[in-house]
Design an enzyme around this catalytic site. Sequence first.
Site, PDB file in Angstrom:
ATOM      1  N   ASN A 157       1.608 -10.965 -21.753  1.00 43.40           N
ATOM      2  CA  ASN A 157       1.059 -11.037 -20.865  1.00 43.40           C
ATOM      3  C   ASN A 157       2.401 -12.436 -19.580  1.00 43.40           C
ATOM      4  O   ASN A 157       2.990 -11.875 -18.905  1.00 43.40           O
ATOM      5  CB  ASN A 157       0.388 -12.211 -20.321  1.00 43.40           C
ATOM      6  N   THR A 197      14.905  -2.763  29.311  1.00 42.73           N
ATOM      7  CA  THR A 197      13.526  -2.890  28.732  1.00 42.73           C
ATOM      8  C   THR A 197      12.624  -2.291  29.083  1.00 42.73           C
ATOM      9  O   THR A 197      12.668  -1.092  30.154  1.00 42.73           O
ATOM     10  CB  THR A 197      13.445  -4.419  29.994  1.00 42.73           C
ATOM     11  N   HIS A 198      11.131  -1.450  28.204  1.00 46.75           N
ATOM     12  CA  HIS A 198      10.656  -0.696  29.061  1.00 46.75           C
ATOM     13  C   HIS A 198      11.454   0.582  28.295  1.00 46.75           C
ATOM     14  O   HIS A 198      10.965   2.238  29.050  1.00 46.75           O
ATOM     15  CB  HIS A 198       9.746  -0.613  29.879  1.00 46.75           C
ATOM     16  N   SER A 210      20.981  23.099  11.230  1.00 38.21           N
ATOM     17  CA  SER A 210      19.650  23.587  10.906  1.00 38.21           C
ATOM     18  C   SER A 210      20.162  25.006  10.305  1.00 38.21           C
ATOM     19  O   SER A 210      20.478  25.929  10.500  1.00 38.21           O
ATOM     20  CB  SER A 210      18.769  23.891  12.152  1.00 38.21           C
ATOM     21  N   LYS A 234      22.959  23.352  15.810  1.00 40.99           N
ATOM     22  CA  LYS A 234      22.345  21.799  15.143  1.00 40.99           C
ATOM     23  C   LYS A 234      22.634  20.612  14.807  1.00 40.99           C
ATOM     24  O   LYS A 234      23.593  21.230  14.258  1.00 40.99           O
ATOM     25  CB  LYS A 234      20.931  22.048  15.745  1.00 40.99           C
ATOM     26  N   GLU A 269      16.686   9.327  10.820  1.00 37.84           N
ATOM     27  CA  GLU A 269      15.227   9.545  10.883  1.00 37.84           C
ATOM     28  C   GLU A 269      14.532   8.733   9.807  1.00 37.84           C
ATOM     29  O   GLU A 269      13.014   8.612   9.385  1.00 37.84           O
ATOM     30  CB  GLU A 269      14.955  11.276  11.120  1.00 37.84           C
ATOM     31  N   TYR A 309      -4.714 -13.363 -16.485  1.00 36.07           N
ATOM     32  CA  TYR A 309      -4.319 -11.814 -16.757  1.00 36.07           C
ATOM     33  C   TYR A 309      -5.770 -10.365 -16.219  1.00 36.07           C
ATOM     34  O   TYR A 309      -6.699 -10.784 -17.319  1.00 36.07           O
ATOM     35  CB  TYR A 309      -2.979 -10.739 -18.207  1.00 36.07           C
ATOM     36  N   GLN A 332      -0.688  -4.830 -13.855  1.00 39.80           N
ATOM     37  CA  GLN A 332       0.084  -2.986 -14.415  1.00 39.80           C
ATOM     38  C   GLN A 332       0.744  -2.577 -13.215  1.00 39.80           C
ATOM     39  O   GLN A 332       1.537  -1.909 -13.371  1.00 39.80           O
ATOM     40  CB  GLN A 332      -0.581  -2.635 -15.744  1.00 39.80           C
ATOM     41  N   LYS A 340       4.416  -2.719 -10.649  1.00 37.14           N
ATOM     42  CA  LYS A 340       6.083  -2.523 -11.089  1.00 37.14           C
ATOM     43  C   LYS A 340       5.605  -1.073  -9.835  1.00 37.14           C
ATOM     44  O   LYS A 340       7.201  -1.296  -9.550  1.00 37.14           O
ATOM     45  CB  LYS A 340       5.781  -2.266 -12.235  1.00 37.14           C
TER      46      LYS A 340
HETATM   47  N1  ARG Z   1       2.535  -3.098 -19.333  1.00 35.51           N
HETATM   48  C1  ARG Z   1       1.944  -4.739 -19.346  1.00 35.51           C
HETATM   49  C2  ARG Z   1       1.571  -5.227 -17.626  1.00 35.51           C
HETATM   50  O1  ARG Z   1       2.336  -4.251 -17.254  1.00 35.51           O
HETATM   51  C3  ARG Z   1       2.184  -6.114 -19.815  1.00 35.51           C
HETATM   52  C4  ARG Z   1       1.482  -6.568 -20.493  1.00 35.51           C
HETATM   53  C5  ARG Z   1      -0.358  -6.387 -21.067  1.00 35.51           C
HETATM   54  N2  ARG Z   1      -0.799  -7.647 -21.207  1.00 35.51           N
HETATM   55  C6  ARG Z   1      -2.302  -7.154 -21.767  1.00 35.51           C
HETATM   56  N3  ARG Z   1      -3.029  -8.373 -22.153  1.00 35.51           N
HETATM   57  N4  ARG Z   1      -2.275  -5.892 -22.126  1.00 35.51           N
HETATM   58  O2  ARG Z   1       0.699  -5.336 -17.064  1.00 35.51           O
END
Ligand code: ARG
Length: 474
Positions: free
Chosen positions: A123, A168-169, A290, A296, A303, A330, A335, A338
């Site tokens: 954690n 403007t606009h 294109s 083109k 874009e 936690y 998780q 990420k």
């Molecule tokens: N892979 C877990 C995460 O990204 C790591 C932490 C896991 N902790 C646990 N108590 N299971 O959160």
Amino acid sequence: MTKANKNAPKKTTSSSIWGGRFAGGPSQLMTDINASISYDKAMYKQDIAGSIAHATMLASQNIISEADLTAICDGLAKIEQEITNGDFAFSDALEDIHMNIESRLGDLIGDPARRLHTARSRNDQVATDIRLWLRDAIDQLDGQLAALQDALMTQAQNHITTVMPGYTHLQTAQPVSFAFHLMAYVEMFGRDRTRLSDARKRMNEMPLGAAALAGTPHPIDRHQTARLLGFDRPMANAMDAVSARDFAVEFMAAAAICATHLSRLAEEIVIWSTDRFGFISLSDAFTTGSSIMPQKRNPDAAELVRAKPGRIIGDLLALLTVLKGLPLAYGKDMQEDKEPVFDAEASLSLSLAAMTGMIADLTAHPDAMRAALEKGHPTATDLADYLVRALNMPFRDAHHVTGKLVALADQEGCALDELSLADMQAVEPRLNTSIFEVLSIDSALQARNSFGGTAPEQVAAHIKATRASLAKDG
Ligand code: ARG
């Protein structure tokens, strides 16, 4: 990731890391939903740096021996090599980067590896890794933003007297210089840099040593670990340390704002490069053809930069939604932090690189900008201001008289400064030839010489001051 077989979730053997109390192993589906290794392996360097710092501290507190420390550091260095070289076999069953590395360390060095997890938990480990990862990412984004500012200022420097319509606009409003317009973005990206560096300051506190959520009975020195990892301090509350993800939210909020700024510039590039506007040409390097229409030249990069806030704002909302109502400390929900963070970072970094390339390479067309400007009676405000000054007219009356002159020019299909004095005097008999001085686009540009205005003197000073302050900040 291994493909789930929904009909026959098979059992595996219990986890070597946490399986002590388990007779059987998790189902394949459990492994599939649980594993984060496919994406959190991006943090392997941070995870290893964190482990080395932690082990160093454990040794100086006599919690592990010097011999164990040496073995751990050597083993981790080898693992870093293996991962960097693509020689590391990642396993879903080992869930995440933390357990993949720890398990491999066990294979390499045996017993000392089993002491590394003293006084920490995944954690605090994961929270530390993301902070370290984001710190590096922010430093890199800051460099990219500086490069974009530099490209914008290099273009601006060449176009201090290049007039274009200020809108403007999206209707012609007043003459501005192309440099002035570009410098507005230099300011916006400057604020984006300060937002990211503010977020970096707040995130530069260390969760490690918080252990699972409540601290540890081992006599650790979190200040030492923090120093070793370049954190300003250890986090003051262990429960906060493992639960907090506001630093990641803050990063994505700053990224979303920056992406939104990029998106506005991208849209202007799309508009400016249309054949209707023709204000700029993009280079071959940043356009595509294109497959069916040979004539083109499409601004695809612009874009895509215009579109990227869709996913970056989505990333921000995804994590906010995960965190909303989540009890401390936690939960595995976390998780899910990420992928949004990584996606926001990658999308923003790519957008910045593409935008910098487009800006550096583009060719401006001052004649087309001037021609567009001339059509829009951009000096009408100057005319009204002149009437106030020269004839002491109240501004509301001056606005009305100017409106009549604009209508007259439209009727005759000419610019304001192409009307004859006699025509103008039919609208306002007190007018004389000095009026023509304010009707010219270039004098209108020169006249806006208030601080921050579009006059060449102001813009040149702005570029100079910005360059000096960026050079000072490094
Ligand atoms: N892979 C877990 C995460 O990204 C790591 C932490 C896991 N902790 C646990 N108590 N299971 O959160």
